[in-house]
Write a protein that holds these residues in place. Structure first.
Motif, mmCIF file in Angstrom:
data_model
loop_
_atom_site.group_PDB
_atom_site.id
_atom_site.type_symbol
_atom_site.label_atom_id
_atom_site.label_comp_id
_atom_site.label_asym_id
_atom_site.label_seq_id
_atom_site.Cartn_x
_atom_site.Cartn_y
_atom_site.Cartn_z
ATOM 1 N N ARG A 65 0.822 -1.204 0.000
ATOM 2 C CA ARG A 65 0.000 0.000 0.000
ATOM 3 C C ARG A 65 0.861 1.261 0.000
ATOM 4 O O ARG A 65 0.388 2.345 -0.361
ATOM 5 C CB ARG A 65 -0.948 0.004 1.194
ATOM 6 N N ARG A 66 2.143 1.119 0.374
ATOM 7 C CA ARG A 66 3.054 2.271 0.340
ATOM 8 C C ARG A 66 3.134 2.866 -1.060
ATOM 9 O O ARG A 66 3.300 4.087 -1.222
ATOM 10 C CB ARG A 66 4.455 1.845 0.787
ATOM 11 N N LEU A 67 2.995 2.017 -2.086
ATOM 12 C CA LEU A 67 3.109 2.491 -3.464
ATOM 13 C C LEU A 67 1.863 3.259 -3.883
ATOM 14 O O LEU A 67 1.938 4.182 -4.702
ATOM 15 C CB LEU A 67 3.374 1.316 -4.404
ATOM 16 N N PHE A 68 0.726 2.881 -3.319
ATOM 17 C CA PHE A 68 -0.481 3.671 -3.555
ATOM 18 C C PHE A 68 -0.335 5.051 -2.929
ATOM 19 O O PHE A 68 -0.600 6.074 -3.574
ATOM 20 C CB PHE A 68 -1.705 2.953 -2.982
ATOM 21 N N TYR A 69 0.106 5.100 -1.690
ATOM 22 C CA TYR A 69 0.243 6.389 -1.007
ATOM 23 C C TYR A 69 1.393 7.211 -1.571
ATOM 24 O O TYR A 69 1.411 8.444 -1.423
ATOM 25 C CB TYR A 69 0.402 6.173 0.496
ATOM 26 N N MET A 70 2.334 6.567 -2.250
ATOM 27 C CA MET A 70 3.372 7.307 -2.946
ATOM 28 C C MET A 70 2.749 8.179 -4.033
ATOM 29 O O MET A 70 3.204 9.294 -4.312
ATOM 30 C CB MET A 70 4.383 6.328 -3.562
ATOM 31 N N HIS A 71 1.676 7.663 -4.622
ATOM 32 C CA HIS A 71 0.960 8.407 -5.665
ATOM 33 C C HIS A 71 -0.132 9.305 -5.092
ATOM 34 O O HIS A 71 -0.500 10.298 -5.706
ATOM 35 C CB HIS A 71 0.328 7.428 -6.669
ATOM 36 N N ARG A 72 -0.653 8.934 -3.925
ATOM 37 C CA ARG A 72 -1.768 9.688 -3.352
ATOM 38 C C ARG A 72 -1.440 10.140 -1.932
ATOM 39 O O ARG A 72 -2.146 9.835 -0.980
ATOM 40 C CB ARG A 72 -3.042 8.830 -3.373
ATOM 41 N N ARG A 73 -0.359 10.906 -1.811
ATOM 42 C CA ARG A 73 0.036 11.423 -0.504
ATOM 43 C C ARG A 73 -1.040 12.340 0.084
ATOM 44 O O ARG A 73 -1.138 12.501 1.301
ATOM 45 C CB ARG A 73 1.364 12.183 -0.620
ATOM 46 N N ASP A 74 -1.861 12.920 -0.804
ATOM 47 C CA ASP A 74 -2.919 13.805 -0.337
ATOM 48 C C ASP A 74 -3.965 13.069 0.497
ATOM 49 O O ASP A 74 -4.731 13.701 1.243
ATOM 50 C CB ASP A 74 -3.600 14.465 -1.537
ATOM 51 N N LEU A 75 -3.998 11.726 0.400
ATOM 52 C CA LEU A 75 -4.990 10.954 1.135
ATOM 53 C C LEU A 75 -4.513 10.529 2.520
ATOM 54 O O LEU A 75 -5.322 10.044 3.326
ATOM 55 C CB LEU A 75 -5.378 9.702 0.330
ATOM 56 N N GLY A 126 -3.927 10.197 6.172
ATOM 57 C CA GLY A 126 -4.655 10.784 7.300
ATOM 58 C C GLY A 126 -6.137 10.958 7.063
ATOM 59 O O GLY A 126 -6.869 11.320 7.995
ATOM 60 N N LYS A 127 -6.612 10.729 5.820
ATOM 61 C CA LYS A 127 -8.053 10.865 5.550
ATOM 62 C C LYS A 127 -8.814 9.686 6.162
ATOM 63 O O LYS A 127 -8.289 8.583 6.322
ATOM 64 C CB LYS A 127 -8.301 10.916 4.031
ATOM 65 N N ASP A 128 -10.079 9.913 6.460
ATOM 66 C CA ASP A 128 -10.926 8.883 7.060
ATOM 67 C C ASP A 128 -11.477 7.976 5.958
ATOM 68 O O ASP A 128 -12.186 8.427 5.071
ATOM 69 C CB ASP A 128 -12.072 9.545 7.829
ATOM 70 N N TYR A 129 -11.158 6.686 6.036
ATOM 71 C CA TYR A 129 -11.666 5.741 5.052
ATOM 72 C C TYR A 129 -12.671 4.772 5.673
ATOM 73 O O TYR A 129 -13.073 3.785 5.057
ATOM 74 C CB TYR A 129 -10.517 4.956 4.401
ATOM 75 N N GLY A 130 -13.093 5.062 6.901
ATOM 76 C CA GLY A 130 -14.123 4.256 7.538
ATOM 77 C C GLY A 130 -13.568 3.016 8.220
ATOM 78 O O GLY A 130 -12.360 2.806 8.298
#
Length: 566
Positions: free
Chosen positions: A386-396, A398-402
């Motif tokens: 999942r680190r690679l996803f957040y590498m692309h979506r650092r803006d997410l 800390g966001k609440d994903y439920g």
């Protein structure tokens, strides 16, 4: 007196017959309460449906008219202008669609070898589930006609139209009346949600309402092609844990011509968790013995697929914590493979699809549904990757994903495999930017503090590499890798030149392309093109980099953010 005795006897016999009939009726009613009557009704329905199916099959090759046999319909003059204006809202040519018969004919576009296959007579029954929200009437109904007219009745349990709270007037009483008049045998059912629930939850509602053994989800602007159903049901009978996609043919959004091309690709994904089409990999080509053999695919687009109903619910249907649309196709794809199933494309099953240029309707809010849904996917199924996803979506971050605890428990209970297993065994060709590489991360020119950058260009096509102020890990546009195959690359594309002085262009990676080979010399910081000997040279902020004859200039010195084996 004799006459009276004779009359009395006849009366008694008649009374006994009436009494026997009455008790026989009671016996049948109580001991065969509804089963007998239902069986009789079902047999009558099946005869009716077979006759309707046979009539269409006989007439289809001989039909002619606008758009018949899947031919194009080109508009001119005022009609063309009207279509252009309406297309701004509908994102396809609704005027042409309305001029074409709702039950138009199609030519058989299958590989001839498909027609030689003998399918079992006993197959599971399918419920075709079509989700729609404010879909135009003609493409929606044409989808239904195509399913009914080209599906042997003994294998089609029903067509469910799941209306996700549409507000379009023609989808109310007009649609209901059309269905009742056209299909009085109740083969088509409308199920309506009470509020807008989105594609994901609407599909769950459709699956719950379905009575068939197999669920087949279709978009509301499709046309099923001849012979489309039997290959899907046969494979699911062989392997109930196989989720299947038909080959998707293109219905031109402007002329409505049925292309008959098929994609003959497989599904992949970007690390940003967007779906992408890819060529069939070499290892899968080698496994297949024929052009009509099943094609194993890492992911699916998600709009058109078939799955055993029991298996669908066994592995968790859809994540009800996901909202509206986006990410659900990859989540289901990963889960199918990791939890004991397989995902396959079926070349002998062909379904046409109108690929519209945009969504003709809006979403309930400006919330990043795809992003939040993808967070849920990453947190439950991708493990450390999942680190690679957040590498692309650092803006997410800390966001609440439920709450995803139920989905994690599902994964544990099903004893699903790891995401590394998925990458190694299902998608071994997937490039991992920070594993099995020489170096990766930002590629900085120290003298100018500029980094290699995609400059926000579309990576689905070729583009020139540029430089931009280093963002210190904030921008995924600046993540490059030097692969073990000596490629200076992004996720799918590799930098290449043909001669000294060329500006590097990122093309689709090809391990046999010598123009994509680069050598990095950590001692002096140069990135050298292996074939030409040219050095990569920096330029001004926001401009494209170039190549020149190697020198000691600072503009030719580069430093990677992370080194693994250099």
């Amino acid at each position: 007196m004799v006459r009276w005795i004779y009359f009395k006897r006849r009366l008694n016999i008649r009374f006994l017959l009436i009494l026997a009939t009455f008790f026989l009726f009671l016996y049948m009613y109580f001991y065969f309460p509804s089963t007998y009557l239902e069986n009789v009704a079902e047999e009558e329905k099946l005869r009716y449906r077979k006759k309707r199916y046979e009539n269409y099959q006989q007439s289809e090759p001989h039909r002619s008219g606008p758009g018949e046999q899947g031919q194009s319909l080109t508009l001119k003059g005022e009609q063309a202008e009207k279509a252009r204006l309406i297309a701004k809202k509908e994102a396809f040519n609704l005027v042409a669609s309305d001029m074409i018969a709702l039950d138009r004919s199609l030519r058989d576009v299958r590989d001839p070898k498909c027609k030689d296959i003998k399918y079992p007579k006993e197959l599971p029954k399918a419920s075709v589930v079509i989700i729609y929200f404010n879909e135009a009437f003609s493409p929606l109904i044409r989808t239904v006609h195509s399913v009914i007219n080209r599906s042997p009745p003994e294998y089609l349990k029903e067509v469910i139209l799941l209306d996700d709270c549409s507000t379009r007037h023609e989808l109310g009483e007009h649609l209901k009346n059309y269905i009742e008049e056209t299909w009085p045998d109740n083969i088509v059912r409308i199920v309506r949600t009470k509020e807008r629930s989105g594609l994901i939850r609407a599909r769950i509602a459709g699956a719950q309402a379905a009575k068939g053994d197999v669920l087949i989800f279709l978009d509301a602007h499709c046309e099923s092609s001849p012979g489309w159903l039997e290959p899907l049901l046969t494979r699911i009978k062989e392997n109930p844990k196989a989720a299947l996609c038909p080959e998707i043919d293109n219905i031109d959004h402007n002329t409505l011509s049925y292309g008959g091309t098929g994609s003959f690709s497989v599904g992949g994904f970007w690390w940003s968790l967007h779906f992408t089409w890819r060529p069939i990999p070499a290892h899968e080509q080698k496994r297949r013995k024929s052009e009509i053999d099943l094609i194993r695919s890492p992911t699916m687009a998600g709009g058109l697929f078939a799955i055993d109903r029991a298996f669908f619910f066994e592995i968790g249907a859809y994540d009800t914590g996901m909202e509206i649309w986006g990410g659900e196709n990859l989540e289901l794809s990963f889960r199918i493979w990791m939890c004991g199933g397989s995902l396959e494309f079926v070349p002998c099953s062909r379904v046409g699809h109108i690929f519209r240029s945009s969504h003709p309707y809006g979403f309930p809010s400006k919330k990043d549904y795809h992003g939040i849904n993808s967070m849920r996917l990453a947190e439950v199924w991708m493990d450390g990757y999942r680190r690679l996803f957040y590498m692309h979506r650092r803006d997410l971050l800390g966001k609440d994903y439920g709450d995803v605890s139920e989905r994690k428990t599902l994964r544990q209970n099903l004893k699903c495999k790891s995401f590394k297993w998925y990458l190694d065994n299902v998608y071994p060709e997937k490039f991992i930017p920070d594993e099995n590489v020489h170096a990766w991360g930002m590629v900085r020119n120290p003298a100018s503090n500029l980094c290699l950058d995609t400059l926000g260009q579309d990576e689905k096509v070729s583009f020139h590499v540029g430089v931009f102020s280093c963002q210190n890990g904030i921008s995924a546009n600046q993540i490059f890798s030097l692969s073990l195959n000596d490629e200076l690359r992004r996720e799918e594309g590799c930098a290449q030149i043909n001669r000294i002085g060329d500006k590097p262009i990122v093309h689709t990676c090809n391990s046999n392309n010598s123009n994509q080979k680069w050598k990095y010399f950590k001692s002096n910081g140069t990135l050298v093109h292996a074939l030409t000997g040219a050095c990569l040279e920096s330029t001004k902020n926001g401009q494209q980099v170039t190549t020149k004859k190697c020198s000691t200039q600072d503009t030719q010195k580069w430093a990677f953010e992370h080194y693994l084996d250099i």
